[in-house]
Design an enzyme around this catalytic site. Structure first.
Site, PDB file in Angstrom:
ATOM      1  N   ASP A  68       4.190  11.733 -29.564  1.00  0.00           N
ATOM      2  CA  ASP A  68       3.228  10.674 -29.273  1.00  0.00           C
ATOM      3  C   ASP A  68       1.935  10.972 -30.030  1.00  0.00           C
ATOM      4  O   ASP A  68       1.148  11.830 -29.627  1.00  0.00           O
ATOM      5  CB  ASP A  68       2.970  10.594 -27.771  1.00  0.00           C
ATOM      6  N   ALA A 133      -3.538  -8.733 -41.922  1.00  0.00           N
ATOM      7  CA  ALA A 133      -4.266  -9.985 -42.154  1.00  0.00           C
ATOM      8  C   ALA A 133      -4.885 -10.518 -40.874  1.00  0.00           C
ATOM      9  O   ALA A 133      -5.714 -11.434 -40.928  1.00  0.00           O
ATOM     10  CB  ALA A 133      -3.330 -11.021 -42.767  1.00  0.00           C
ATOM     11  N   TYR A 163      -5.294  -7.099 -31.257  1.00  0.00           N
ATOM     12  CA  TYR A 163      -4.665  -6.467 -32.415  1.00  0.00           C
ATOM     13  C   TYR A 163      -5.569  -6.488 -33.651  1.00  0.00           C
ATOM     14  O   TYR A 163      -5.710  -5.478 -34.353  1.00  0.00           O
ATOM     15  CB  TYR A 163      -3.345  -7.182 -32.711  1.00  0.00           C
TER      16      TYR A 163
END
Length: 343
Positions: A68, A133, A163
Protein backbone atom coordinates in the site's frame (compact mmCIF):
# COMPACT_ATOMS: atom_id res chain seq x y z
CA UNK A 1 20.07 17.62 -24.59
CA UNK A 2 17.40 17.89 -27.30
CA UNK A 3 13.78 17.13 -26.40
CA UNK A 4 13.34 15.41 -29.77
CA UNK A 5 14.33 11.82 -29.17
CA UNK A 6 13.44 8.74 -31.21
CA UNK A 7 12.65 5.27 -29.88
CA UNK A 8 16.14 4.00 -30.70
CA UNK A 9 17.64 6.78 -28.58
CA UNK A 10 15.27 5.94 -25.73
CA UNK A 11 16.53 2.37 -25.72
CA UNK A 12 20.13 3.53 -26.02
CA UNK A 13 19.93 5.74 -22.94
CA UNK A 14 18.23 2.96 -20.98
CA UNK A 15 21.25 0.77 -20.30
CA UNK A 16 20.84 -2.55 -18.60
CA UNK A 17 21.87 -1.11 -15.23
CA UNK A 18 18.83 1.24 -15.12
CA UNK A 19 16.11 0.46 -12.63
CA UNK A 20 12.51 1.64 -12.49
CA UNK A 21 9.63 1.47 -10.06
CA UNK A 22 6.18 1.23 -11.65
CA UNK A 23 3.73 2.22 -8.92
CA UNK A 24 0.28 0.93 -9.75
CA UNK A 25 1.84 -1.56 -12.13
CA UNK A 26 -0.91 -4.10 -11.53
CA UNK A 27 -3.29 -1.73 -13.30
CA UNK A 28 -4.00 -1.08 -16.95
CA UNK A 29 -1.43 1.54 -17.94
CA UNK A 30 1.15 0.38 -15.40
CA UNK A 31 1.09 -3.16 -16.76
CA UNK A 32 1.78 -1.97 -20.29
CA UNK A 33 4.50 0.41 -19.10
CA UNK A 34 6.25 -2.33 -17.10
CA UNK A 35 6.31 -4.52 -20.22
CA UNK A 36 7.86 -1.69 -22.23
CA UNK A 37 10.55 -1.01 -19.62
CA UNK A 38 11.45 -4.69 -19.45
CA UNK A 39 11.83 -4.77 -23.25
CA UNK A 40 14.16 -1.78 -22.99
CA UNK A 41 16.39 -3.66 -20.56
CA UNK A 42 15.35 -2.06 -17.28
CA UNK A 43 15.35 -3.81 -13.94
CA UNK A 44 11.71 -3.29 -13.06
CA UNK A 45 9.97 -3.30 -9.68
CA UNK A 46 6.17 -3.38 -9.94
CA UNK A 47 4.16 -2.42 -6.86
CA UNK A 48 0.39 -2.51 -6.48
CA UNK A 49 -2.00 -2.76 -3.54
CA UNK A 50 -4.11 -5.46 -5.20
CA UNK A 51 -3.33 -9.17 -4.81
CA UNK A 52 -1.19 -10.36 -7.70
CA UNK A 53 -3.96 -12.60 -9.04
CA UNK A 54 -6.02 -9.42 -9.61
CA UNK A 55 -3.34 -7.65 -11.66
CA UNK A 56 -4.13 -7.12 -15.34
CA UNK A 57 -0.64 -8.23 -16.33
CA UNK A 58 2.01 -10.06 -14.32
CA UNK A 59 5.55 -9.99 -15.68
CA UNK A 60 7.74 -12.85 -14.40
CA UNK A 61 10.92 -10.91 -15.18
CA UNK A 62 9.90 -8.05 -12.89
CA UNK A 63 10.09 -7.85 -9.11
CA UNK A 64 6.38 -7.97 -8.23
CA UNK A 65 5.39 -6.57 -4.84
CA UNK A 66 2.03 -6.15 -3.10
CA UNK A 67 2.11 -3.03 -0.92
CA UNK A 68 0.00 0.00 0.00
CA UNK A 69 1.95 3.01 -1.29
CA UNK A 70 -0.26 5.43 0.62
CA UNK A 71 1.87 4.38 3.60
CA UNK A 72 5.22 6.18 3.88
CA UNK A 73 7.20 3.11 4.93
CA UNK A 74 5.92 1.17 1.93
CA UNK A 75 6.80 4.05 -0.38
CA UNK A 76 10.34 4.18 1.00
CA UNK A 77 10.80 0.44 0.50
CA UNK A 78 9.44 0.66 -3.05
CA UNK A 79 11.67 3.57 -4.13
CA UNK A 80 14.85 2.24 -2.53
CA UNK A 81 17.54 1.56 -5.13
CA UNK A 82 15.50 2.89 -8.07
CA UNK A 83 16.79 5.27 -10.74
CA UNK A 84 13.33 6.21 -12.00
CA UNK A 85 9.87 6.20 -10.43
CA UNK A 86 6.65 6.13 -12.45
CA UNK A 87 3.58 6.89 -10.37
CA UNK A 88 0.45 5.48 -11.98
CA UNK A 89 -1.09 4.40 -8.67
CA UNK A 90 -4.47 5.93 -7.84
CA UNK A 91 -7.96 5.00 -6.70
CA UNK A 92 -9.91 5.94 -9.82
CA UNK A 93 -12.19 4.82 -12.61
CA UNK A 94 -14.62 6.11 -15.21
CA UNK A 95 -17.03 9.00 -14.76
CA UNK A 96 -19.52 6.94 -12.74
CA UNK A 97 -16.82 6.04 -10.21
CA UNK A 98 -15.13 9.42 -9.84
CA UNK A 99 -18.41 11.30 -9.45
CA UNK A 100 -19.51 8.95 -6.68
CA UNK A 101 -16.19 8.55 -4.85
CA UNK A 102 -14.65 12.00 -4.51
CA UNK A 103 -13.04 11.38 -1.10
CA UNK A 104 -11.50 8.09 -2.24
CA UNK A 105 -10.06 9.82 -5.29
CA UNK A 106 -8.64 12.63 -3.15
CA UNK A 107 -6.90 10.17 -0.85
CA UNK A 108 -4.55 9.30 -3.71
CA UNK A 109 -2.61 12.45 -2.73
CA UNK A 110 -1.07 10.26 -0.02
CA UNK A 111 0.42 7.95 -2.63
CA UNK A 112 2.06 10.69 -4.66
CA UNK A 113 3.21 12.69 -1.63
CA UNK A 114 4.84 9.67 -0.02
CA UNK A 115 6.42 8.53 -3.29
CA UNK A 116 7.88 12.00 -3.81
CA UNK A 117 9.31 11.99 -0.29
CA UNK A 118 10.68 8.48 -0.73
CA UNK A 119 12.16 9.33 -4.14
CA UNK A 120 13.88 12.40 -2.73
CA UNK A 121 15.32 10.41 0.15
CA UNK A 122 16.44 7.54 -2.10
CA UNK A 123 18.21 9.81 -4.59
CA UNK A 124 15.92 8.88 -7.47
CA UNK A 125 16.99 10.55 -10.72
CA UNK A 126 13.58 11.11 -12.37
CA UNK A 127 9.97 10.96 -11.19
CA UNK A 128 6.92 10.67 -13.46
CA UNK A 129 3.39 11.56 -12.34
CA UNK A 130 0.30 10.53 -14.28
CA UNK A 131 -2.10 13.47 -14.20
CA UNK A 132 -5.38 13.83 -16.06
CA UNK A 133 -7.41 16.05 -18.34
CA UNK A 134 -9.76 16.30 -15.36
CA UNK A 135 -7.52 19.14 -14.09
CA UNK A 136 -9.16 21.47 -16.62
CA UNK A 137 -12.07 23.66 -15.56
CA UNK A 138 -15.55 22.62 -16.66
CA UNK A 139 -16.09 26.13 -18.01
CA UNK A 140 -13.78 25.23 -20.90
CA UNK A 141 -15.76 22.06 -21.64
CA UNK A 142 -19.41 23.11 -21.88
CA UNK A 143 -20.06 22.38 -25.56
CA UNK A 144 -19.43 19.38 -27.84
CA UNK A 145 -17.65 21.54 -30.43
CA UNK A 146 -15.24 22.90 -27.86
CA UNK A 147 -11.88 24.60 -28.15
CA UNK A 148 -9.22 21.96 -27.55
CA UNK A 149 -7.59 22.17 -24.12
CA UNK A 150 -4.18 23.83 -23.94
CA UNK A 151 -1.97 23.27 -20.90
CA UNK A 152 -2.23 26.88 -19.67
CA UNK A 153 -6.03 26.52 -19.48
CA UNK A 154 -5.68 24.62 -16.17
CA UNK A 155 -5.46 28.04 -14.48
CA UNK A 156 -7.34 29.84 -12.97
CA UNK A 157 -8.01 26.50 -11.31
CA UNK A 158 -11.44 24.88 -11.04
CA UNK A 159 -10.84 21.23 -11.93
CA UNK A 160 -13.22 18.27 -11.70
CA UNK A 161 -14.30 18.00 -8.07
CA UNK A 162 -12.44 15.32 -6.14
CA UNK A 163 -10.37 13.49 -8.75
CA UNK A 164 -9.37 16.61 -10.71
CA UNK A 165 -8.30 18.51 -7.58
CA UNK A 166 -6.17 15.55 -6.48
CA UNK A 167 -4.39 15.52 -9.82
CA UNK A 168 -3.81 19.28 -9.90
CA UNK A 169 -2.55 19.31 -6.31
CA UNK A 170 -0.13 16.49 -7.10
CA UNK A 171 1.12 18.35 -10.17
CA UNK A 172 2.02 21.25 -7.85
CA UNK A 173 3.72 18.86 -5.43
CA UNK A 174 5.89 17.58 -8.27
CA UNK A 175 6.78 21.13 -9.27
CA UNK A 176 7.77 22.12 -5.74
CA UNK A 177 9.78 18.96 -5.09
CA UNK A 178 11.70 19.80 -8.25
CA UNK A 179 12.23 23.43 -7.20
CA UNK A 180 13.04 22.77 -3.55
CA UNK A 181 14.86 19.42 -3.65
CA UNK A 182 16.18 19.07 -7.20
CA UNK A 183 14.12 15.97 -7.98
CA UNK A 184 13.53 15.95 -11.73
CA UNK A 185 9.78 15.51 -12.12
CA UNK A 186 7.77 15.00 -15.29
CA UNK A 187 3.97 15.22 -15.63
CA UNK A 188 1.58 14.02 -18.34
CA UNK A 189 -2.11 14.86 -18.44
CA UNK A 190 -3.77 11.71 -19.78
CA UNK A 191 -6.79 12.04 -22.08
CA UNK A 192 -9.03 8.96 -21.88
CA UNK A 193 -6.56 6.10 -22.27
CA UNK A 194 -8.01 2.82 -23.57
CA UNK A 195 -6.88 -0.53 -24.92
CA UNK A 196 -6.59 -4.26 -24.10
CA UNK A 197 -5.71 -5.55 -20.62
CA UNK A 198 -7.70 -2.92 -18.76
CA UNK A 199 -10.89 -2.54 -16.75
CA UNK A 200 -13.93 -3.40 -18.85
CA UNK A 201 -16.64 -3.99 -16.25
CA UNK A 202 -17.46 -3.48 -12.57
CA UNK A 203 -18.11 0.28 -12.63
CA UNK A 204 -14.54 1.60 -13.02
CA UNK A 205 -14.34 1.18 -16.79
CA UNK A 206 -14.23 4.15 -19.14
CA UNK A 207 -16.40 4.81 -22.18
CA UNK A 208 -14.49 2.83 -24.85
CA UNK A 209 -14.32 -0.31 -22.70
CA UNK A 210 -17.94 0.09 -21.56
CA UNK A 211 -19.21 0.45 -25.13
CA UNK A 212 -17.09 -2.49 -26.33
CA UNK A 213 -18.39 -4.64 -23.45
CA UNK A 214 -22.03 -3.77 -24.04
CA UNK A 215 -21.83 -4.47 -27.76
CA UNK A 216 -19.82 -7.67 -27.27
CA UNK A 217 -22.36 -8.92 -24.72
CA UNK A 218 -25.21 -8.11 -27.11
CA UNK A 219 -23.54 -10.02 -29.94
CA UNK A 220 -22.69 -13.03 -27.77
CA UNK A 221 -26.10 -13.19 -26.06
CA UNK A 222 -28.20 -12.33 -29.11
CA UNK A 223 -29.56 -9.06 -27.67
CA UNK A 224 -30.63 -6.16 -29.86
CA UNK A 225 -30.39 -3.19 -27.44
CA UNK A 226 -27.68 -1.02 -25.91
CA UNK A 227 -27.86 1.55 -23.11
CA UNK A 228 -25.89 4.77 -23.58
CA UNK A 229 -25.27 7.27 -20.80
CA UNK A 230 -26.57 10.68 -21.81
CA UNK A 231 -27.77 11.68 -25.28
CA UNK A 232 -24.54 10.44 -26.85
CA UNK A 233 -23.65 13.83 -28.29
CA UNK A 234 -21.00 14.55 -25.63
CA UNK A 235 -17.55 14.53 -27.23
CA UNK A 236 -14.19 13.09 -26.25
CA UNK A 237 -10.83 12.18 -27.71
CA UNK A 238 -9.59 8.70 -26.83
CA UNK A 239 -5.92 7.72 -26.65
CA UNK A 240 -4.72 4.20 -27.40
CA UNK A 241 -2.47 2.57 -24.81
CA UNK A 242 0.54 2.20 -27.14
CA UNK A 243 0.56 5.95 -27.76
CA UNK A 244 0.23 6.54 -24.02
CA UNK A 245 3.23 4.36 -23.12
CA UNK A 246 5.32 5.87 -25.92
CA UNK A 247 4.45 9.33 -24.64
CA UNK A 248 5.33 8.46 -21.05
CA UNK A 249 8.79 7.29 -22.08
CA UNK A 250 9.46 10.34 -24.25
CA UNK A 251 8.24 12.76 -21.58
CA UNK A 252 10.31 11.05 -18.90
CA UNK A 253 13.54 11.34 -20.93
CA UNK A 254 12.86 14.92 -22.09
CA UNK A 255 13.98 18.19 -20.57
CA UNK A 256 10.39 19.45 -20.32
CA UNK A 257 9.52 20.06 -16.67
CA UNK A 258 5.99 21.40 -17.23
CA UNK A 259 2.81 19.30 -17.53
CA UNK A 260 2.05 18.12 -21.07
CA UNK A 261 -1.18 16.87 -22.60
CA UNK A 262 -0.87 13.22 -23.59
CA UNK A 263 -3.91 12.58 -25.74
CA UNK A 264 -5.35 12.12 -29.17
CA UNK A 265 -6.79 15.07 -31.08
CA UNK A 266 -9.36 12.86 -32.87
CA UNK A 267 -12.63 14.20 -31.43
CA UNK A 268 -15.77 12.04 -31.63
CA UNK A 269 -19.21 11.92 -30.04
CA UNK A 270 -20.16 8.92 -27.93
CA UNK A 271 -22.74 8.08 -30.60
CA UNK A 272 -19.94 8.01 -33.19
CA UNK A 273 -17.94 5.74 -30.92
CA UNK A 274 -20.94 3.39 -30.73
CA UNK A 275 -21.25 3.52 -34.53
CA UNK A 276 -17.62 2.50 -34.90
CA UNK A 277 -17.79 -0.41 -32.47
CA UNK A 278 -21.02 -1.65 -34.04
CA UNK A 279 -19.38 -1.54 -37.47
CA UNK A 280 -16.41 -3.55 -36.21
CA UNK A 281 -18.75 -6.01 -34.47
CA UNK A 282 -21.02 -6.34 -37.52
CA UNK A 283 -24.22 -5.44 -35.69
CA UNK A 284 -26.80 -2.66 -35.32
CA UNK A 285 -28.48 -2.23 -31.93
CA UNK A 286 -31.43 -0.19 -30.74
CA UNK A 287 -30.15 2.58 -28.47
CA UNK A 288 -31.65 3.58 -25.14
CA UNK A 289 -30.25 6.86 -23.83
CA UNK A 290 -30.17 7.16 -20.03
CA UNK A 291 -30.26 10.91 -19.51
CA UNK A 292 -30.00 10.53 -15.72
CA UNK A 293 -26.63 8.73 -15.82
CA UNK A 294 -23.29 10.41 -15.11
CA UNK A 295 -21.93 12.07 -18.24
CA UNK A 296 -19.08 14.34 -17.17
CA UNK A 297 -18.27 17.47 -19.17
CA UNK A 298 -20.02 18.12 -22.47
CA UNK A 299 -16.88 18.07 -24.59
CA UNK A 300 -13.15 17.48 -24.15
CA UNK A 301 -10.25 17.33 -26.58
CA UNK A 302 -6.47 17.55 -26.35
CA UNK A 303 -4.49 20.38 -27.93
CA UNK A 304 -1.12 18.85 -28.83
CA UNK A 305 0.70 22.00 -29.88
CA UNK A 306 2.98 22.01 -26.84
CA UNK A 307 3.91 18.32 -26.87
CA UNK A 308 4.81 18.60 -30.56
CA UNK A 309 6.95 21.62 -29.82
CA UNK A 310 8.70 20.00 -26.86
CA UNK A 311 9.10 16.44 -28.13
CA UNK A 312 8.63 16.59 -31.89
CA UNK A 313 6.00 13.87 -31.40
CA UNK A 314 2.31 13.41 -30.57
CA UNK A 315 -0.10 10.45 -30.38
CA UNK A 316 -1.00 9.20 -33.85
CA UNK A 317 -2.83 5.86 -33.58
CA UNK A 318 -6.32 6.23 -35.06
CA UNK A 319 -9.44 5.50 -33.04
CA UNK A 320 -10.45 2.85 -35.57
CA UNK A 321 -7.17 0.97 -35.22
CA UNK A 322 -7.15 1.20 -31.43
CA UNK A 323 -10.80 0.28 -30.96
CA UNK A 324 -10.41 -2.67 -33.32
CA UNK A 325 -7.75 -4.20 -31.05
CA UNK A 326 -9.67 -3.28 -27.91
CA UNK A 327 -12.97 -4.75 -29.08
CA UNK A 328 -11.35 -8.05 -30.08
CA UNK A 329 -9.82 -8.39 -26.60
CA UNK A 330 -12.99 -7.40 -24.70
CA UNK A 331 -15.13 -9.66 -26.89
CA UNK A 332 -13.05 -12.63 -25.75
CA UNK A 333 -13.15 -11.52 -22.09
CA UNK A 334 -16.95 -11.19 -22.17
CA UNK A 335 -17.18 -14.62 -23.74
CA UNK A 336 -15.00 -16.18 -21.05
CA UNK A 337 -16.90 -14.40 -18.26
CA UNK A 338 -20.26 -15.60 -19.60
CA UNK A 339 -18.89 -19.14 -20.07
CA UNK A 340 -19.69 -18.96 -23.78
CA UNK A 341 -15.99 -19.38 -24.64
CA UNK A 342 -13.36 -21.67 -23.20
CA UNK A 343 -10.28 -19.85 -21.80
Amino acid sequence: MSNRICLEELIAVSDHSSSALVAGGGGFIGGHLAARLLREGYRVRVVDCKPVDEWFQVHPDAENVVADLSLLDAAHAAADGMDEVYNLAADMGGIGFIEGNKARCMLSVLINTHLLMASRDAGVDRFFFSSSACVYAAAHQTAPDLEALREEMAYPAMPEDGYGWEKLFDERMCRHFSEDFGLRTRVARFHNIYGPHGTWDGGREKAPAAICRKIAAAVINGDDKIEIWGDGEQTRSFTYIDDCVEGIRRIMRSDCDQPLNLGSEELVTINQLVDLVQELAGCSLTRHHDLSAAQGVRGRNSDNTLIRKQLGWAPSISLRDGISETYKWIYKEVGYASHRFLP
